[in-house]
Write an enzyme that holds these catalytic residues in place. Structure first.
Site, PDB file in Angstrom:
ATOM      1  CB  CYS A 333      -1.023  -0.081   1.159  1.00  0.00           C
ATOM      2  SG  CYS A 333      -0.196   0.006   2.869  1.00  0.00           S
ATOM      3  CG  HIS A 877      -4.161   0.818   4.610  1.00  0.00           C
ATOM      4  ND1 HIS A 877      -3.445  -0.070   3.744  1.00  0.00           N
ATOM      5  CD2 HIS A 877      -5.010   1.607   3.918  1.00  0.00           C
ATOM      6  CE1 HIS A 877      -4.242   0.037   2.697  1.00  0.00           C
ATOM      7  NE2 HIS A 877      -5.112   0.955   2.747  1.00  0.00           N
TER       8      HIS A 877
END
Length: 917
Positions: A333, A877
Site C-alpha cells: 500500500c 496503512h
C-alpha cells in the site's frame, strides 16, 4: 562468413573503437560530434537487431549484445489502429509536425478450413501534408490511422480533456459526432495478432489476420471492420513502422530469404467495431449525452466515504480515464499510495504518455539501463487505459527491487522513502546528459548570491537534465556562520522535496494510576499534561499538583509489565521520551519521613486447576502494591501491612460470594498482554515448591514467599514468626498466593483496571492544538546551531566550529513535494506524530518564504494529491487523495471512491503534492 555476420561484426568494431576513443579527454565539440555519430550508428542497428536476431548474439559478448537489445526496446512500442477522423482532431491540436503515409488497402476473406483476413497495403502518392478529409474517401469511405502507443495515449488524454471542458453549445455538433462515438465506446479496446510480410515486388505489404491466432470475439470484430465487400480502405501510417519495415526489406539481399518471411505483430484496435455498427445501422450520435471527464460530473456533489460502491468500467458510466486502482501485492500500500500521486501529476502524465523513450539513458551507471523508466511508463499507461479498473504492479515492483533491493519482498515500507528512490531512479534512467562534465565551485567572497546561485544551477543542469529535474527540483540557499569569526559560507543546493518538522508537538498527555500505601483510598487514574521532551521531574511535578500531594508525601513512579514492576522511574533527569504511549505507569503515595525504611513490593498470583500436564497452573494478576516496613519485621507484621493495603477492596456483606465467581475467574485472565514466557518460567519453579505440593491442604489464608532479585528463579517461603532478612537493595519482593476464598472477599477486579499511559484523553476543555503548514515551513527555515557531531571546518579560523545554519528557499519547482516528518527517532525508541496539520488547498502562498523572487514565474501553488498514513510505527496503512478535474478521489489500493474536498484534511496527511498556479 555470412553477410549478416559481416554487418554485425562491422557494427561491433565501430562501437568498440568509438567508445574507446570517447573515453579519452577530447575537445568538447569534437566529443559531441562523435557521440552523435555513435548514436546514429546505434540507431542504424535497429534494422538488424530486430530482423537478424539469432544465435550470433553470443559472438559480441554480454555487454554489447545487452546494449543493442536495450536500444531495440525503442521499437517495442505497441501499434494502435484507430478511427482516422478521431485521430485527426487530436493531431491538428497536438501533433501537427507528425505526417502520415497513406496506404490504399484492399481486403479479402480466404481459407477453407481456417479463415483469415488478408489485407494488401500499397503506398499511395498522397502524403500527410494534403487534405486527408477530402472528397476522395475510397469506395467504402472508411479511413483508419496506425499510430504509436505514445500517440494513442496523448490523443486519448486530449480527447478526455476536450470533451470534458468544452461548451458543446458553441461548436458544430456534426464536427464532433465521431469524437462522441469513440468516447461512448471507451471500453472497445482489443488486440489482434497479425502477420506481416513484404510482397515479392517489395512495394506493398501483406497483412494476414488468422482466426487461429486470435480470440473468436476479436476475429469477428476484425471481419466487421475489414469487410471485403465494400471496396478499398485507407490506412494512414503515422507511426513510421511500416516505412521502417519497407526500408528494412529493401536493405536485405535478394537471397536473404527474408522477403516473404512473416513477422508477428500485436495490433491494438480501439473504438472501431462500435463505430462501424453505428455507420451500418445509420444510427445518429447524440452529443447531448452526458460527457464526463476523469469521473466527475454535475451529479457528483458530495460523497460520504464508502457509502457507495467503487467505480467500475461500465460503458454507461462517466468517462473514468485515470481512475484506476492498484492491487495490493502484500503490504504494498505504501507503493500504491505514492504511485497514484505521481501518475496524476500533469507534467509527468503528459511526458510518459508521450514519446519518453527518446530520453532513455542506457549508459548511465547510476541508472537501471532504462528498465525502471520503461516499467514505470508501462504502468502509467496501464493506469490511463480506458475500461481498466485495477492493475497489478508486479512487473514494476520487480524492476524497482533491482534498483533498490530494500523494496524487494513484501514488508511494509515508508511511502516517502519509496518516493525518493523512485524519483531518483527515474531521473537517472531519463537523464539526457550522457557524459557528465566535472565542475568545481569555489567559495569566493564579494560575489552576489544571484551570480553564485545561477552558477550552481548551471553546473547542476550540466550533469542532471531530466523530466524529474524539470518538474520537481528546486534550489535553496544554505548559510553557515562561524560563532567566533562570523565567517559566512553560502552554498546553493538542489532539492527534490522539502521535509518539514512538526513544531506543534511540544506537549504530551499522560495517564497514570495513583495508589496510596496506607490503604485509605482506591486506585484512581490521573491524567496530566507534560512537555513532550521533558524530564521525569516534570512528570512528578505535574502529578503532585493533579493529585493534591501533601507536604509530608512523596511519589514513587514505576512501570508495570506482566503484572510486575519492571523498574522504578526514580531518576529525575531521565527523558520522558523513554515512556511510550502503550506503557503502564503507576504512582505510589509514600510518607516522606519513611524514605529510609525498606520498601516491600507485593505481587499477586492465583492457582488454577490442573491443565492435564502434570500440576496446577499459577497466574499473576493485578497491580503490585507497595509499602514501607520497619527495619525489624517478621512475617506477621508483613501480613498485617498487606491486609491494610487491601482494606479498600473489601467486598460489602450484601454481595453474594457466589455472584462474584465470574469476576474471580476473569481476574485470572486479565493478563492477556502479559509475556507468557515469563509466566511459564515462574510456573516451572513454583511447581516444585512446598506450596504446590501442599495445595490440597491450603486453607483460606494468604501465603507469602520471597522472590530474590538477580537470582532467577529463586524463592523461599516466609515463616510468620521469623524475622525477615532485608537485602542490600532495601527492597523486598514478596509474592502473595491468593486462595479461592480470598478472591471472593476482595474486589480484585479493581487491581486489573490499569489504563495505558496514552490511553485516556485529557480531562481539560482545551481544544487540540493545530499547526499550520506555514509554521512547519518556518521551523524548517529557522536558524539553528549544528550538533556536536556535525562540526563545520571554518576556513578562516582553520578549525572545526559548531556553526549555525540557515536555510532559505531560492528557486521553486513546478511541482512542490512536501514531506511532513511524522516519524521521530532517537536513541531509545521511534514514534509517530499524529499532529493535525492545517495545509492550504487552493493557494499555498510562498511569497514571504522565498528570498529570490525575480526568476519565479509564480510563487503560488495548488494542492492536487496527498499520500496518507494511518496507524502507528512499523505498520499501518497508506492511501492517496488525488484531485482529477475538480473532483477529489480516494485511492485505497484497488478501490477508488469520490470524496468531498472537506474530507481531505486529516491528521494522516503525510506527503503533500502541490503544482504551481
Amino acid at each position: 562468413m555470412t553477410h549478416r555476420f559481416k554487418n554485425r561484426l562491422a557494427q561491433f568494431l565501430a562501437f568498440s573503437l568509438i567508445t574507446d576513443f570517447l573515453s579519452l579527454k577530447l575537445l568538447p565539440t569534437f566529443r559531441q560530434i562523435l557521440t552523435k555519430t555513435l548514436d546514429f550508428l546505434r540507431m542504424d542497428s535497429f534494422f538488424f537487431s530486430s530482423a537478424d536476431a539469432g544465435d550470433d548474439d553470443s559472438l559480441f559478448g554480454n555487454t554489447t549484445a545487452r546494449s543493442i537489445r536495450s536500444l531495440s526496446d525503442l521499437d517495442d512500442e505497441r501499434l494502435y489502429l484507430v478511427d482516422h477522423r478521431w485521430w485527426n482532431e487530436a493531431r491538428e491540436s497536438m501533433f501537427r509536425e507528425v505526417d502520415g503515409v497513406l496506404y490504399a488497402t484492399s481486403s479479402r476473406l480466404s481459407g477453407d478450413f481456417e479463415s483469415e483476413i488478408v489485407l494488401d497495403m500499397r503506398r499511395s502518392e498522397i502524403d500527410g501534408d494534403d487534405d486527408c478529409n477530402g472528397e476522395e474517401q475510397g469506395v467504402s469511405g472508411r479511413e483508419y490511422a496506425l499510430i504509436s502507443e505514445w500517440m494513442f495515449y496523448r490523443a486519448l488524454k486530449w480527447l478526455a480533456n476536450f470533451l470534458g471542458f468544452i461548451d458543446l453549445g458553441h461548436y458544430d455538433l456534426k464536427k464532433f459526432q465521431n469524437l462522441a462515438a469513440i468516447e461512448d465506446n471507451k471500453a472497445d479496446l482489443f488486440f489482434l495478432q497479425v502477420r506481416l510480410s513484404i510482397s515479392g515486388t517489395r512495394n506493398s505489404l501483406v497483412v494476414r489476420i488468422c482466426e487461429k491466432d486470435n480470440e473468436v470475439g476479436a476475429f469477428n470484430k476484425s471481419c466487421q471492420i475489414f469487410s471485403g465487400n465494400t471496396g478499398l480502405l485507407k490506412i494512414w501510417d503515422f507511426s513510421g513502422q511500416i516505412t521502417k519495415f519497407f526500408l528494412q526489406g529493401k536493405m536485405l539481399p535478394d537471397n536473404s530469404g527474408l522477403v516473404n518471411e512473416e513477422i508477428s505483430l500485436e495490433l491494438q484496435v480501439y473504438g472501431l467495431s462500435h463505430d462501424m455498427m453505428l455507420k451500418e445501422n445509420g444510427m445518429a450520435v447524440d452529443l447531448k449525452t452526458e460527457l464526463n471527464v476523469n469521473g466527475h460530473s454535475d451529479e457528483v456533489n458530495s460523497y460520504v466515504r464508502h457509502a457507495q460502491p467503487q467505480l467500475t468500467s461500465s460503458s454507461s458510466e462517466a468517462y473514468n480515464l485515470g481512475l484506476t486502482g492498484l492491487y495490493n501485492l502484500g503490504n504494498t500500500c505504501f507503493m500504491n499510495s505514492a504511485i497514484q500521486c505521481l501518475v496524476h501529476t500533469p507534467q509527468l502524465v503528459d511526458y510518459f504518455l508521450g514519446d519518453f523513450r527518446k530520453d532513455l539513458n542506457f549508459e548511465n551507471p547510476l541508472g537501471m539501463n532504462g528498465k525502471l523508466a520503461l516499467a514505470f511508463g508501462d504502468l502509467l499507461r496501464q493506469l490511463w487505459t480506458p475500461g481498466v479498473t485495477s492493475v497489478g504492479p508486479r512487473a514494476f515492483k520487480s524492476r524497482l527491487a533491482d534498483f533498490a533491493p530494500q523494496f524487494d519482498g513484501y514488508n511494509q515500507h515508508d511511502s516517502q522513502e519509496f518516493l525518493a528512490f523512485l524519483l531518483d531512479g527515474l531521473h537517472e534512467d531519463l537523464n539526457r546528459v550522457k557524459i557528465k562534465p566535472y565542475n568545481e565551485i569555489k567559495d569566493v567572497d564579494g560575489v552576489s548570491d544571484k551570480e553564485v546561485a545561477n552558477e550552481h544551477w548551471r553546473n547542476h543542469l550540466a550533469r542532471n537534465d531530466s523530466i524529474i529535474v524539470d518538474m520537481c527540483q528546486g534550489q535553496y540557499r544554505s548559510t553557515l556562520i562561524c560563532p567566533l569569526c562570523k565567517k559566512h559560507s553560502v552554498t546553493f543546493d538542489p532539492f527534490i522535496y522539502l521535509s518539514l518538522p512538526l513544531p506543534s508537538t511540544t506537549m504530551r498527555t499522560m495517564t497514570l494510576t495513583v495508589l496510596t500505601t496506607d490503604g485509605s483510598t482506591l486506585p484512581i487514574p490521573v491524567t496530566v499534561i507534560v512537555p513532550k521532551f521533558g524530564k521525569f521531574e516534570d512528570l512528578i511535578q505535574a502529578l503532585s499538583t493533579a493529585c493534591s500531594l501533601g507536604d509530608d508525601e512523596t511519589l514513587l513512579v514505576a512501570e508495570i509489565y506482566s503484572n510486575c514492576i519492571l523498574h522504578f522511574l526514580d531518576k529525575p533527569a531521565d527523558s520522558l521520551e523513554l515512556v511510550r504511549d502503550h506503557d503502564w505507569l503507576v504512582a505510589y503515595r509514600l510518607p516522606k519521613d519513611q524514605d529510609s525504611l525498606p520498601l516491600v513490593v507485593f505481587t499477586h498470583c492465583h492457582f488454577e486447576e490442573s491443565d492435564g500436564l502434570g500440576g496446577p497452573h499459577i497466574r499473576r494478576f493485578g497491580i503490585p502494591l507497595v509499602a514501607r516496613i520497619p527495619e525489624c519485621c517478621d512475617g506477621f507484621e508483613l501480613q498485617k501491612k498487606f491486609l491494610q493495603l487491601l482494606n479498600p477492596l473489601v467486598m460489602p456483606e450484601e454481595f453474594s460470594l457466589d455472584s462474584l465467581d465470574d469476576c474471580s475467574v476473569n481476574i485470572t485472565d486479565q493478563d492477556t498482554k502479559m509475556d507468557d514466557a515469563v509466566d511459564d518460567l515462574v510456573i516451572e519453579d513454583v511447581s516444585n515448591s512446598d506450596e504446590v505440593n501442599n495445595k490440597s491442604s491450603v486453607d483460606e489464608n494468604f501465603h507469602f514467599s520471597l522472590e530474590k532479585q538477580g537470582v532467577f528463579p529463586a524463592r523461599s517461603k516466609i515463616v510468620m514468626d521469623e524475622p525477615l532478612l532485608i537485602p542490600e537493595t532495601r527492597k523486598l519482593h514478596v509474592r502473595v498466593s491468593w486462595p479461592e476464598e480470598m478472591l471472593k472477599r476482595y474486589d480484585t477486579c479493581i487491581l486489573n483496571r490499569l489504563p495505558e499511559t496514552g490511553g485516556l484523553p485529557s480531562l481539560t476543555n482545551n481544544p487540540p492544538e493545530l499547526v499550520s503548514l506555514y509554521k512547519c515551513l518556518e521551523a524548517f527555515l529557522k536558524e539553528e546551531p549544528l550538533g556536536p557531531e556535525d562540526m563545520w571546518y571554518c576556513p578562516k579560523c582553520k578549525d572545526h566550529r559548531q556553526a549555525s545554519k540557515k536555510l532559505d528557499l531560492w528557486r521553486l519547482p513546478e511541482v512542490l513535494i512536501i514531506h511532513l516528518k511524522r516519524f521521530s527517532y532517537n536513541h531509545y525508541l521511534s514514534d509517530k506524530l499524529e499532529t493535525y496539520v492545517d495545509f492550504p488547498i487552493v493557494d499555498f502562498d510562498l511569497v514571504n518564504y522565498t528570498v529570490h523572487k525575480d526568476c519565479q514565474s509564480s510563487i503560488h501553488y495548488k494542492l492536487y494529491a496527498i499520500s496518507n498514513h494511518y496507524g502507528g510505527m512499523g505498520g499501518g496503512h497508506y492511501t492517496a487523495f488525488v484531485q482529477c478535474g475538480e473532483q477529489w478521489y480516494e485511492f485505497n489500493d484497488s478501490q477508488v471512491f469520490p470524496i468531498s474536498e472537506d474530507q481531505i484534511k486529516t491528521s494522516a496527511a503525510y506527503v503533500l503534492f502541490y503544482k504551481r498556479v
